[in-house]
Design an enzyme around this catalytic site. Structure first.
Site, PDB file in Angstrom:
ATOM      1  N   GLU A 158      31.060 -74.392  55.249  1.00 60.45           N
ATOM      2  CA  GLU A 158      30.648 -74.234  53.856  1.00 60.45           C
ATOM      3  C   GLU A 158      31.460 -73.117  53.233  1.00 60.45           C
ATOM      4  O   GLU A 158      31.692 -72.083  53.871  1.00 60.45           O
ATOM      5  CB  GLU A 158      29.155 -73.879  53.737  1.00 60.45           C
TER       6      GLU A 158
ATOM      7  N   GLU B 187      23.700 -72.344  60.227  1.00 56.89           N
ATOM      8  CA  GLU B 187      23.363 -70.943  59.956  1.00 56.89           C
ATOM      9  C   GLU B 187      22.220 -70.449  60.845  1.00 56.89           C
ATOM     10  O   GLU B 187      21.132 -70.100  60.364  1.00 56.89           O
ATOM     11  CB  GLU B 187      23.029 -70.761  58.468  1.00 56.89           C
TER      12      GLU B 187
END
Length: 574
Positions: free
Chosen positions: A302, A183
């Site tokens: 994810e 991220e």
């Protein structure tokens, strides 16, 4: 030569897309094991990533801060991977935060004991025949995010980090993949600036790993979009970066936690409605159009719902709505040819790392089913019967999802169509006589559970529930928290809106009247209370009355007035 290479890749992509449409999602799933029992690298990157489906995250463990057990999970053992493998997972993502185990100044040396522990855990998974994705995780926000203000030092540290990881795992099998950075985010930047920094880090990662030789020369490398976001601007930027590398052994990665208001239950996002469904479909459609339709594999590193499940707090999301989310995600991911990695933070979510049991076996069974087939659902998993009223017929809308409805069962007993229920198109109606029998003595709460069954997938449970409109009482407290005595009377809380007399929104979330579940308010069903949190109360205007409307799943609403005077708070029933 380059043009021929891309033509071959595109033809391969079209072939693989056809294979995916025919339902063959794991061409290389039966590949024979290589060193240490790990699976062999399949013939192409697309086949390899397909063979990794489904995937699972060892979350809140090696990425925990400052140490492996700091976030509530025990030290990981091989038994964890044995369990995961036995449940059908074919790969695991092992998030690692290196920051607390690395010098913060040059030469940015990673502690040898930590590197050895990471290697030990990776080898446990490989020995079980699982593919492994190893990454740089919370470093993304701990120090990498400061790159705009500290460019040279951050870049040097990032290079040093990956130089050491690449050297440590240089001779590991091809079933180990490296992921650049979890991220990616950069302080005080526009999207365009963030994309440039992300490109720079992905370039450094790619160059260093490839130059380290050994298995790293051709190892599959997982590269993220900015924020691992699937917005088209981010996908296009990563696609352009990958084209410039001219390296077919690259795997784009994005994450997906659903439409935000639904994922955390804020702004009235209580149901997996048309907006949430479209958000999910659009996510996978963009990924498919940009990458998988062209033969470029994508790893959804994810996925899940934010803060759900969480066995330590009241559920933010109604169970049936969560089941619909996971059901559609499995379908949309399969249709797009995307390999999915379930985010599992451990003990309070999916797999309890101590008992090695699933915290909610039925929820996990639904997730597991979504890997291979669709399941039917309905507009709700509840039928509410007001105790204060006569029982009448109730209608639900079936979501067949391409399946056929087989009927209704209560345990091993099949209900009788025509007498107990009727079906007209997608409308399922439970008769008053059947509901009267199922409600029994009409005690508050769930009186009976029946199942709608279909020709494939999981059955859809319908809970016949007796309720009356909840009753709240006046209360006094302070801005540290106000507990409102509440008789739920068989009902459950869905959301809360809060406004002032002038129409302004009351609460810490100022862009909507509907505040965030568990952050501004939280039910305590066992204790017959409803907590208004400090976060909510300290945000209220001093001396001004706020009107709260509590919305319940039965459709009932209760209005409540709250006034803050300095550090004191009073609550009054309307």
């Amino acid at each position: 030569m380059r043009g021929t290479h891309h033509l071959t890749r595109r033809l391969l992509g079209l072939l693989l897309a056809l294979v995916t449409l025919l339902g063959v999602t794991s061409v290389a799933a039966s590949a024979a094991p290589d060193r240490e029992g790990s699976p062999q690298r399949a013939a192409t990157p697309m086949e390899t990533v397909a063979a990794m489906q489904p995937s699972w995250n060892l979350g809140n463990t090696l990425d925990a801060i400052p140490d492996e057990t700091s976030w509530g999970n025990p030290k990981v053992t091989k038994a964890v991977f044995d369990t995961v493998k036995a449940q059908g997972f074919r790969s695991v993502r092992i998030p690692v935060t290196w920051n607390g185990h690395q010098s913060a100044s040059a030469p940015y040396t990673i502690d040898g004991a930590w590197m050895n522990r990471v290697k030990e855990v990776v080898d446990m998974a490989l020995a079980d025949g699982l593919y492994v994705v190893l990454n740089v995780h919370h470093d993304s926000w701990q120090w990498i995010s400061t790159m705009p203000a500290d460019h040279d030092n951050v870049l040097a540290r990032f290079k040093a980090t990956w130089t050491q990881i690449a050297a440590a795992f240089r001779d590991h099998p091809a079933s180990l993949l490296f992921e650049s950075n979890n991220e990616p985010q950069f302080n005080n930047t526009t999207d365009a600036q963030g994309i440039q920094y992300n490109d720079e880090l992905n370039t450094a990662f790619h160059t260093l790993v490839r130059q380290s030789g050994g298995g790293n020369a051709t190892r599959l490398l997982v590269v993220p979009t900015l924020h691992t976001n699937s917005g088209q601007i981010f996908l296009d930027a990563l696609d352009a970066w990958m084209r410039a590398r001219n390296d077919t052994n690259l795997v784009p990665t994005v994450h997906y936690y659903g439409y935000y208001p639904f994922s955390v239950n804020v702004a009235g996002g209580t149901t997996f409605d048309a907006t949430s469904q479209a958000d999910m479909r659009d996510h996978f459609a963009r990924v498919r159009a940009t990458f998988t339709s062209r033969g470029i594999p994508v790893y959804l590193g994810e996925y899940g719902l934010l803060a759900y499940p969480d066995t330590n707090h009241p559920p933010r999301i109604e169970r049936g709505e969560a089941l619909k989310f996971f059901e559609q995600l499995g379908h949309d991911a399969r249709s797009a040819g995307v390999t999915t990695a379930l985010w599992d933070p451990g003990t309070f979510a999916f797999l309890d790392r101590t008992t090695l049991r699933w915290s909610d076996p039925a929820l996990f069974a639904a997730v597991k089913s979504s890997w291979t087939t669709r399941s039917g659902t309905a507009s709700s998993d509840r039928v509410f019967l007001a105790k204060s009223s006569a029982i009448t017929a109730k209608t639900l809308t079936l979501n067949l999802n391409g399946l056929s409805f087989r009927g209704l069962w209560q345990g091993g007993t099949r209900l009788v169509q025509g007498r107990d229920y009727t079906v007209s198109g997608s409308q399922l109606t439970l008769t008053a006589s059947a509901l009267t029998r199922l409600a029994g003595n009409r005690a508050y709460g769930i009186n009976a559970t029946i199942e709608a069954r279909f020709n494939a997938g999981r059955p859809w449970q319908i809970h016949v529930t007796t309720y009356d409109r909840p009753v709240l009482s006046s209360a006094n407290g302070s801005t540290s928290g106000l507990t409102v005595p509440t008789q739920y009377r068989g009902d459950q809380l869905a959301t809360m809106s809060a406004t002032y007399a002038d129409g302004g929104n009351a609460g810490p979330v100022n862009w909507t009247p509907y505040q965030e579940f568990n952050v501004s308010f939280r039910p305590d069903y066992a204790g017959n209370g409803l907590l208004l949190t400090s976060d909510f109360l300290t945000s209220l205007r001093d001396g001004q009355q706020a009107t709260l409307v509590f919305h319940f799943w039965s459709g009932a609403t209760v209005t409540y007035l709250v006034t803050r005077n300095g550090g004191s708070v009073t609550g009054t029933v309307v």
